[in-house]
Design a protein around this motif. Structure first.
Motif, PDB file in Angstrom:
ATOM      1  N   ALA A  17       0.838  -1.194   0.000  1.00  0.00           N
ATOM      2  CA  ALA A  17       0.000   0.000   0.000  1.00  0.00           C
ATOM      3  C   ALA A  17       0.870   1.239   0.000  1.00  0.00           C
ATOM      4  O   ALA A  17       1.917   1.270   0.639  1.00  0.00           O
ATOM      5  CB  ALA A  17      -0.902   0.012   1.235  1.00  0.00           C
ATOM      6  N   PRO A  18       0.458   2.300  -0.716  1.00  0.00           N
ATOM      7  CA  PRO A  18       1.223   3.536  -0.700  1.00  0.00           C
ATOM      8  C   PRO A  18       0.951   4.309   0.570  1.00  0.00           C
ATOM      9  O   PRO A  18      -0.025   4.070   1.274  1.00  0.00           O
ATOM     10  CB  PRO A  18       0.662   4.297  -1.913  1.00  0.00           C
ATOM     11  N   ALA A  19       1.831   5.253   0.880  1.00  0.00           N
ATOM     12  CA  ALA A  19       1.577   6.158   2.000  1.00  0.00           C
ATOM     13  C   ALA A  19       0.613   7.234   1.519  1.00  0.00           C
ATOM     14  O   ALA A  19       0.918   7.989   0.601  1.00  0.00           O
ATOM     15  CB  ALA A  19       2.889   6.793   2.466  1.00  0.00           C
ATOM     16  N   LEU A  20      -0.570   7.276   2.110  1.00  0.00           N
ATOM     17  CA  LEU A  20      -1.593   8.222   1.691  1.00  0.00           C
ATOM     18  C   LEU A  20      -1.758   9.308   2.736  1.00  0.00           C
ATOM     19  O   LEU A  20      -1.624   9.069   3.931  1.00  0.00           O
ATOM     20  CB  LEU A  20      -2.933   7.496   1.513  1.00  0.00           C
ATOM     21  N   ALA A  21      -2.064  10.497   2.292  1.00  0.00           N
ATOM     22  CA  ALA A  21      -2.344  11.580   3.220  1.00  0.00           C
ATOM     23  C   ALA A  21      -3.619  11.262   3.986  1.00  0.00           C
ATOM     24  O   ALA A  21      -4.473  10.513   3.527  1.00  0.00           O
ATOM     25  CB  ALA A  21      -2.504  12.892   2.451  1.00  0.00           C
ATOM     26  N   ARG A  22      -3.767  11.830   5.186  1.00  0.00           N
ATOM     27  CA  ARG A  22      -4.941  11.556   5.992  1.00  0.00           C
ATOM     28  C   ARG A  22      -6.181  12.119   5.327  1.00  0.00           C
ATOM     29  O   ARG A  22      -6.217  13.254   4.896  1.00  0.00           O
ATOM     30  CB  ARG A  22      -4.783  12.158   7.388  1.00  0.00           C
ATOM     31  N   GLU A  23      -7.204  11.320   5.223  1.00  0.00           N
ATOM     32  CA  GLU A  23      -8.488  11.737   4.688  1.00  0.00           C
ATOM     33  C   GLU A  23      -9.564  11.222   5.619  1.00  0.00           C
ATOM     34  O   GLU A  23      -9.323  10.343   6.441  1.00  0.00           O
ATOM     35  CB  GLU A  23      -8.697  11.135   3.294  1.00  0.00           C
ATOM     36  N   ASP A  24     -10.784  11.760   5.484  1.00  0.00           N
ATOM     37  CA  ASP A  24     -11.898  11.196   6.220  1.00  0.00           C
ATOM     38  C   ASP A  24     -12.206   9.830   5.624  1.00  0.00           C
ATOM     39  O   ASP A  24     -12.587   9.721   4.459  1.00  0.00           O
ATOM     40  CB  ASP A  24     -13.113  12.116   6.127  1.00  0.00           C
ATOM     41  N   VAL A  25     -12.052   8.792   6.429  1.00  0.00           N
ATOM     42  CA  VAL A  25     -12.250   7.423   5.980  1.00  0.00           C
ATOM     43  C   VAL A  25     -13.064   6.687   7.038  1.00  0.00           C
ATOM     44  O   VAL A  25     -12.761   6.764   8.234  1.00  0.00           O
ATOM     45  CB  VAL A  25     -10.899   6.696   5.783  1.00  0.00           C
ATOM     46  N   PHE A  26     -14.111   5.963   6.604  1.00  0.00           N
ATOM     47  CA  PHE A  26     -14.820   5.057   7.490  1.00  0.00           C
ATOM     48  C   PHE A  26     -14.699   3.661   6.919  1.00  0.00           C
ATOM     49  O   PHE A  26     -15.111   3.399   5.793  1.00  0.00           O
ATOM     50  CB  PHE A  26     -16.297   5.436   7.635  1.00  0.00           C
ATOM     51  N   ASP A  27     -14.135   2.758   7.716  1.00  0.00           N
ATOM     52  CA  ASP A  27     -13.931   1.366   7.322  1.00  0.00           C
ATOM     53  C   ASP A  27     -15.050   0.551   7.959  1.00  0.00           C
ATOM     54  O   ASP A  27     -15.052   0.303   9.167  1.00  0.00           O
ATOM     55  CB  ASP A  27     -12.563   0.911   7.825  1.00  0.00           C
ATOM     56  N   VAL A  28     -16.011   0.097   7.149  1.00  0.00           N
ATOM     57  CA  VAL A  28     -17.212  -0.535   7.686  1.00  0.00           C
ATOM     58  C   VAL A  28     -17.029  -2.020   7.997  1.00  0.00           C
ATOM     59  O   VAL A  28     -17.902  -2.638   8.593  1.00  0.00           O
ATOM     60  CB  VAL A  28     -18.395  -0.346   6.710  1.00  0.00           C
ATOM     61  N   HIS A  29     -15.876  -2.600   7.689  1.00  0.00           N
ATOM     62  CA  HIS A  29     -15.748  -4.062   7.722  1.00  0.00           C
ATOM     63  C   HIS A  29     -14.434  -4.472   8.387  1.00  0.00           C
ATOM     64  O   HIS A  29     -13.454  -4.805   7.713  1.00  0.00           O
ATOM     65  CB  HIS A  29     -15.818  -4.589   6.286  1.00  0.00           C
ATOM     66  N   VAL A  30     -14.430  -4.478   9.709  1.00  0.00           N
ATOM     67  CA  VAL A  30     -13.230  -4.817  10.473  1.00  0.00           C
ATOM     68  C   VAL A  30     -13.553  -5.959  11.438  1.00  0.00           C
ATOM     69  O   VAL A  30     -14.467  -5.845  12.250  1.00  0.00           O
ATOM     70  CB  VAL A  30     -12.708  -3.598  11.265  1.00  0.00           C
ATOM     71  N   HIS A  31     -12.801  -7.056  11.341  1.00  0.00           N
ATOM     72  CA  HIS A  31     -12.964  -8.191  12.251  1.00  0.00           C
ATOM     73  C   HIS A  31     -11.932  -8.080  13.369  1.00  0.00           C
ATOM     74  O   HIS A  31     -10.726  -8.087  13.100  1.00  0.00           O
ATOM     75  CB  HIS A  31     -12.739  -9.514  11.508  1.00  0.00           C
ATOM     76  N   LEU A  32     -12.383  -8.003  14.596  1.00  0.00           N
ATOM     77  CA  LEU A  32     -11.487  -7.991  15.751  1.00  0.00           C
ATOM     78  C   LEU A  32     -11.579  -9.363  16.423  1.00  0.00           C
ATOM     79  O   LEU A  32     -12.262  -9.545  17.428  1.00  0.00           O
ATOM     80  CB  LEU A  32     -11.872  -6.874  16.715  1.00  0.00           C
ATOM     81  N   HIS A  33     -10.863 -10.319  15.880  1.00  0.00           N
ATOM     82  CA  HIS A  33     -10.947 -11.694  16.371  1.00  0.00           C
ATOM     83  C   HIS A  33     -10.512 -11.807  17.821  1.00  0.00           C
ATOM     84  O   HIS A  33     -11.035 -12.630  18.583  1.00  0.00           O
ATOM     85  CB  HIS A  33     -10.076 -12.616  15.517  1.00  0.00           C
ATOM     86  N   ASP A  34      -9.545 -10.973  18.202  1.00  0.00           N
ATOM     87  CA  ASP A  34      -8.983 -11.047  19.555  1.00  0.00           C
ATOM     88  C   ASP A  34      -9.151  -9.739  20.309  1.00  0.00           C
ATOM     89  O   ASP A  34      -8.280  -9.348  21.104  1.00  0.00           O
ATOM     90  CB  ASP A  34      -7.505 -11.440  19.483  1.00  0.00           C
ATOM     91  N   GLY A  35     -10.245  -9.053  20.060  1.00  0.00           N
ATOM     92  CA  GLY A  35     -10.581  -7.873  20.835  1.00  0.00           C
ATOM     93  C   GLY A  35      -9.545  -6.772  20.765  1.00  0.00           C
ATOM     94  O   GLY A  35      -9.132  -6.340  19.680  1.00  0.00           O
ATOM     95  N   ALA A  36      -9.092  -6.316  21.933  1.00  0.00           N
ATOM     96  CA  ALA A  36      -8.191  -5.168  22.013  1.00  0.00           C
ATOM     97  C   ALA A  36      -6.869  -5.417  21.296  1.00  0.00           C
ATOM     98  O   ALA A  36      -6.302  -4.496  20.692  1.00  0.00           O
ATOM     99  CB  ALA A  36      -7.939  -4.809  23.479  1.00  0.00           C
ATOM    100  N   SER A  37      -6.374  -6.656  21.348  1.00  0.00           N
ATOM    101  CA  SER A  37      -5.107  -6.926  20.665  1.00  0.00           C
ATOM    102  C   SER A  37      -5.274  -6.833  19.149  1.00  0.00           C
ATOM    103  O   SER A  37      -4.371  -6.354  18.441  1.00  0.00           O
ATOM    104  CB  SER A  37      -4.560  -8.298  21.061  1.00  0.00           C
ATOM    105  N   SER A  38      -6.425  -7.251  18.623  1.00  0.00           N
ATOM    106  CA  SER A  38      -6.690  -7.093  17.184  1.00  0.00           C
ATOM    107  C   SER A  38      -6.831  -5.628  16.812  1.00  0.00           C
ATOM    108  O   SER A  38      -6.376  -5.204  15.746  1.00  0.00           O
ATOM    109  CB  SER A  38      -7.964  -7.846  16.803  1.00  0.00           C
TER     110      SER A  38
END
Length: 283
Positions: A17-38
């Motif tokens: 992945a390239p280094a991208l400048a900060r933008e408003d981004v919402f990631d709707v699909h994140v799996h946290l299999h191990d809670g806080a560590s994920s």
């Protein structure tokens, strides 16, 4: 043409992945299999890629964690842990998961998590092993709509004819808003039917949205790209959301793939954040 086109295409060809400048981004699909560590791993990965999520939808379901029929207590415990994690991380939107076969118990748990502030219900016909035409699925998504939850359903083309069944599910429950993950996978062409469905008087409540996670990685810089973008426009740019499907894929690669598509910056911005803001009532 997107300002990220050249660096994104190079990054995709190298598998990074390239280094991208900060933008408003919402990631709707994140799996946290191990809670806080994920969650820590997700943030570290984004930092390495030079991206940042202004918000993200997180679920406990997936990978080694399955919402099995008959284990409603396990779902309750997982939801409580997710709610505590969200309370400590204001950018996080918690996503609930129950099994439709649990019937009234699933409906009661849905009511409970709605009261806790959950905004999304995720169900997965392949992994959870249920039929989308099962009346218990209809009862669950109907209750979700009544409680103001958006229903996120896998639509990667793993289950035969899942696009047809999902379309019928949305038609049968016009008061529920759906997000179909992966936009059909390599069967994405079928969703062009929405351009026609909107012209049929009284048929379609326009309650279908999509996340483009995973599929956008296949389509960008490929022979499918023009058809994929054509489909995005036919289903409606206002109906598309960004999703990484972490940890299987990264937010950085997903943003690079989106940037490689021939979209106006105004349209890409809607997909990155604007549509999620409207759908989920984000600040």
């Amino acid at each position: 043409m997107s300002k990220w086109l050249l660096p994104a295409a190079i990054a995709l060809s190298l598998g990074a992945a390239p280094a991208l400048a900060r933008e408003d981004v919402f990631d709707v699909h994140v799996h946290l299999h191990d809670g806080a560590s994920s969650l820590a791993e997700y943030r570290a990965q984004n930092a390495r890629d030079g991206v940042e999520a202004a918000g993200f939808g997180a679920m406990w379901f997936g990978g080694p964690n399955q919402a099995r029929a008959g284990d409603i207590e396990g779902a309750r415990t997982a939801h409580d842990a997710l709610a505590r994690l969200a309370a400590a991380n204001p950018r996080m939107v918690p996503i609930a998961t129950v099994h439709p076969h649990d019937g009234e118990a699933a409906l009661a748990e849905l009511d409970r998590v709605a009261a806790l502030g959950f905004k999304i219900l995720k169900i997965h016909p392949h992994t959870q092993g249920f039929d989308l035409a099962d009346p218990r699925v209809g009862a669950l998504v109907e209750r979700a709509g009544a409680r103001g939850l958006v229903v996120l359903v896998d639509n990667a083309g793993i289950v035969p004819n899942d696009t047809v069944h999902l379309f019928n599910l949305a038609l049968a429950h016009p008061g529920t808003r759906f997000v179909f993950a992966h936009m059909g996978g390599l069967d994405f062409r079928a969703w062009n039917i929405l351009a026609l469905a909107r012209t049929a008087d009284g048929l379609f409540a326009d309650n279908i949205y999509f996340d483009i996670s995973a599929t956008v990685l296949l389509a960008a810089d490929s022979p499918l790209e023009e058809e994929f973008v054509w489909t995005m426009r036919n289903v409606g740019i206002d109906r598309l959301l960004l999703g990484s499907d972490f940890p299987q894929f990264s937010l950085g690669r997903t943003l690079a793939a989106l940037g490689a598509l021939d979209l106006a910056e105004e349209d890409a911005a809607k997909i990155r954040y604007g549509n999620a803001r409207r759908l989920f009532g984000l600040d």
